[in-house]
Design a protein around this motif. Structure first.
Motif, PDB file in Angstrom:
ATOM      1  N   THR A  62     -17.143  -5.733  -7.218  1.00  0.00           N
ATOM      2  CA  THR A  62     -16.041  -5.152  -7.994  1.00  0.00           C
ATOM      3  C   THR A  62     -16.260  -5.229  -9.505  1.00  0.00           C
ATOM      4  O   THR A  62     -15.366  -4.856 -10.263  1.00  0.00           O
ATOM      5  CB  THR A  62     -14.725  -5.877  -7.661  1.00  0.00           C
ATOM      6  OG1 THR A  62     -14.845  -7.269  -7.980  1.00  0.00           O
ATOM      7  CG2 THR A  62     -14.377  -5.731  -6.185  1.00  0.00           C
ATOM      8  N   TRP A  69      -7.010  -2.972 -10.389  1.00  0.00           N
ATOM      9  CA  TRP A  69      -7.119  -2.634  -8.969  1.00  0.00           C
ATOM     10  C   TRP A  69      -7.987  -3.631  -8.216  1.00  0.00           C
ATOM     11  O   TRP A  69      -7.808  -3.828  -7.006  1.00  0.00           O
ATOM     12  CB  TRP A  69      -7.627  -1.202  -8.804  1.00  0.00           C
ATOM     13  CG  TRP A  69      -6.623  -0.221  -9.310  1.00  0.00           C
ATOM     14  CD1 TRP A  69      -6.742   0.622 -10.375  1.00  0.00           C
ATOM     15  CD2 TRP A  69      -5.304  -0.023  -8.803  1.00  0.00           C
ATOM     16  NE1 TRP A  69      -5.594   1.335 -10.555  1.00  0.00           N
ATOM     17  CE2 TRP A  69      -4.689   0.970  -9.604  1.00  0.00           C
ATOM     18  CE3 TRP A  69      -4.574  -0.577  -7.750  1.00  0.00           C
ATOM     19  CZ2 TRP A  69      -3.395   1.410  -9.383  1.00  0.00           C
ATOM     20  CZ3 TRP A  69      -3.274  -0.149  -7.521  1.00  0.00           C
ATOM     21  CH2 TRP A  69      -2.704   0.835  -8.336  1.00  0.00           C
ATOM     22  N   THR A  70      -8.899  -4.276  -8.911  1.00  0.00           N
ATOM     23  CA  THR A  70      -9.642  -5.365  -8.284  1.00  0.00           C
ATOM     24  C   THR A  70      -8.690  -6.481  -7.866  1.00  0.00           C
ATOM     25  O   THR A  70      -8.755  -6.989  -6.741  1.00  0.00           O
ATOM     26  CB  THR A  70     -10.697  -5.921  -9.261  1.00  0.00           C
ATOM     27  OG1 THR A  70     -11.671  -4.905  -9.533  1.00  0.00           O
ATOM     28  CG2 THR A  70     -11.395  -7.134  -8.661  1.00  0.00           C
ATOM     29  N   GLY A  73      -6.575  -5.393  -4.823  1.00  0.00           N
ATOM     30  CA  GLY A  73      -7.335  -5.429  -3.578  1.00  0.00           C
ATOM     31  C   GLY A  73      -7.569  -6.841  -3.077  1.00  0.00           C
ATOM     32  O   GLY A  73      -7.479  -7.117  -1.866  1.00  0.00           O
ATOM     33  N   VAL A  76      -4.392  -8.165  -1.526  1.00  0.00           N
ATOM     34  CA  VAL A  76      -4.162  -7.578  -0.197  1.00  0.00           C
ATOM     35  C   VAL A  76      -4.982  -8.338   0.852  1.00  0.00           C
ATOM     36  O   VAL A  76      -4.465  -8.692   1.929  1.00  0.00           O
ATOM     37  CB  VAL A  76      -4.521  -6.080  -0.190  1.00  0.00           C
ATOM     38  CG1 VAL A  76      -4.564  -5.547   1.241  1.00  0.00           C
ATOM     39  CG2 VAL A  76      -3.510  -5.288  -1.005  1.00  0.00           C
ATOM     40  N   LEU A  77      -6.244  -8.607   0.561  1.00  0.00           N
ATOM     41  CA  LEU A  77      -7.094  -9.353   1.488  1.00  0.00           C
ATOM     42  C   LEU A  77      -6.537 -10.754   1.721  1.00  0.00           C
ATOM     43  O   LEU A  77      -6.521 -11.247   2.864  1.00  0.00           O
ATOM     44  CB  LEU A  77      -8.514  -9.429   0.940  1.00  0.00           C
ATOM     45  CG  LEU A  77      -9.545 -10.181   1.784  1.00  0.00           C
ATOM     46  CD1 LEU A  77      -9.666  -9.578   3.179  1.00  0.00           C
ATOM     47  CD2 LEU A  77     -10.901 -10.182   1.086  1.00  0.00           C
ATOM     48  N   PRO A 104     -11.087 -14.029  -1.147  1.00  0.00           N
ATOM     49  CA  PRO A 104     -10.697 -13.439  -2.438  1.00  0.00           C
ATOM     50  C   PRO A 104     -10.343 -14.458  -3.514  1.00  0.00           C
ATOM     51  O   PRO A 104     -10.152 -14.073  -4.671  1.00  0.00           O
ATOM     52  CB  PRO A 104      -9.468 -12.603  -2.060  1.00  0.00           C
ATOM     53  CG  PRO A 104      -8.876 -13.299  -0.887  1.00  0.00           C
ATOM     54  CD  PRO A 104     -10.046 -13.869  -0.119  1.00  0.00           C
ATOM     55  N   THR A 171       1.069  -9.024  -4.984  1.00  0.00           N
ATOM     56  CA  THR A 171       0.354  -7.750  -5.000  1.00  0.00           C
ATOM     57  C   THR A 171       1.163  -6.682  -5.720  1.00  0.00           C
ATOM     58  O   THR A 171       0.653  -5.961  -6.590  1.00  0.00           O
ATOM     59  CB  THR A 171       0.059  -7.289  -3.564  1.00  0.00           C
ATOM     60  OG1 THR A 171      -0.707  -8.288  -2.885  1.00  0.00           O
ATOM     61  CG2 THR A 171      -0.719  -5.979  -3.559  1.00  0.00           C
TER      62      THR A 171
END
Length: 405
Positions: A62, A69-70, A73, A76-77, A104, A171
């Protein structure tokens, strides 16, 4: 302080909760899944291993993406991993989902502290990073005790479900509030430059300080629940309240450490490690006394998390303008410390040395960390003298390097 930093701190709160809550509810999870406490310690090490693997891997994947946006994401993980942990039916499944949840972690903190630092003036970067890390420490004041209480009251699966909800909220907050004009780190460096920063001796020495200095914390803290109940004589219901005390120590330490780091990173690190050594030696001797154990655990939290901002600032200073990978590397090192500390602590318990022994193991690890810090300081002195001899003038040991916006 920009509100976007508070959104990042919320993400740190969720991550800190899921990382540390296992230490408070370890006996509950072990009993439910039919394993002993040393074996259940693998849930701590499994998460840490996920961080060690995920930090460099996900950061590399990333590094050219927009940081906003990194971060989304990665959160979310994290949320998915915790939801799957809540549903894990077996020991092996929970090990896998804990690993997934940890992936993450390092990349999130590596990017989050850079975003926070870029939002404030250079003189306030230590405090901005400390604010992000404050989410981590507040997790130990609120998230871990509440999660432990939930695990004891209605089951540990609900704890992971609550953490997943926190991840969802973080998030949405980061997606709404993080800077929108960030094109990632491609404007300031390539993946090759990011990886090359790991060849710098000061970067490697700082990572070694984290692995062994923080390894001392995890050797002891991973087994804090059985220590308090089996040696200090506290009831299981008292454990969450002790974790609150530890969390308050971490929170105070993070705030104080951020201010001290703005003055001297080396001095903050040296003082923190020395205090960790003293506290762990004291725990080994005084664990039978509940008041003494609680006071010492407060100081352990204060000293350990108080070093966090100084560690982040020092490694970014030494990264040579390519800070993203090494910043995430701090989290890999931190969780290597988690893995090594928890493993060695469980090893001496399983060998029959008793629940005091992990404190002595931790003190020994911290001594090794202090030795690496001394090597880093000596190298810095040599570099300063060499620069002076070359006519470059004196080098400020706490000189700041630009943080990519």
């Amino acid at each position: 302080m920009p509100i976007a930093i508070l959104a990042l701190a919320l993400g740190a709160f969720g991550i800190g909760t899921t990382e540390f809550v296992m230490m408070g509810m370890l006996p509950n999870v072990a009993g439910d899944l039919g394993v002993d406490v040393p074996t259940a310690g693998q849930y701590i090490s499994g998460y840490a291993l996920g961080v060690v693997v995920g930090a460099p891997l996900l950061t590399a994947l990333t590094v050219r993406l927009a940081r906003r946006w990194t971060l989304v994401g990665l959160l979310v993980l994290f949320t998915v991993g915790n939801l799957l942990s809540a549903l894990a039916p077996t020991h092996e499944t929970l090990l896998a989902t804990r690993f997934l949840s940890g992936l993450p972690h390092g990349a999130f903190f590596g990017v989050a502290v850079l975003v926070a630092a870029a939002l404030v003036d250079p003189q306030r970067r230590g405090r901005a990073m400390a604010t992000v890390m404050l989410g981590l420490t507040l997790a130990n004041v609120v998230g871990v005790p509440v999660g432990t209480f939930v695990a004891q009251s209605v089951g540990w699966r609900w704890t992971f479900a609550v953490v997943a909800f926190i991840g969802l909220a973080a998030t949405l907050a980061v997606a709404a509030l993080a800077p929108r004009d960030d094109a990632g780190s491609s404007a300031t460096g390539s993946l090759r430059a990011e990886l090359a920063s790991f060849a710098r001796p000061q970067v490697l020495l700082t990572l070694a300080v984290v692995v062994f200095g923080m390894g001392g914390l995890f050797a002891a803290y991973s087994y804090v629940a059985p220590m308090l109940t089996d040696v200090s004589g506290l009831q299981e219901s008292a454990v969450p309240w002790v974790l609150v005390v530890v969390g308050v120590g971490m929170t105070v330490g993070s705030v104080v450490g951020g201010r001290l780091a703005d003055r001297s990173t080396l001095g903050t690190l040296a003082g923190g490690i020395v205090l960790v050594i003293a506290v762990l030696a004291g725990l080994a001797a005084l664990l039978h006394s509940a008041p003494a154990a609680i006071a010492l655990l407060f100081l352990l939290g204060f000293a350990s998390l108080g070093m966090g901002p100084a560690i982040q600032m020092r490694i970014i200073e030494q990264a040579g303008g390519a800070p993203t990978m090494v910043s995430a590397g701090v989290q890999s090192a931190f969780n290597m410390a988690n893995t090594i500390g928890a493993w060695l602590g469980g090893l001496v318990i399983a060998a029959g040395a008793g629940l005091r022994a992990p404190n002595l193991v931790g003190a020994g690890l911290a001594v090794v960390g202090l030795a690496f810090l001394a090597c880093s300081a000596l190298l810095e002195v040599r570099q300063r003298r060499a620069a002076g001899a070359a006519g470059a003038g004196p080098v400020d040991e706490d000189a700041r390097v630009p943080v990519p916006a």
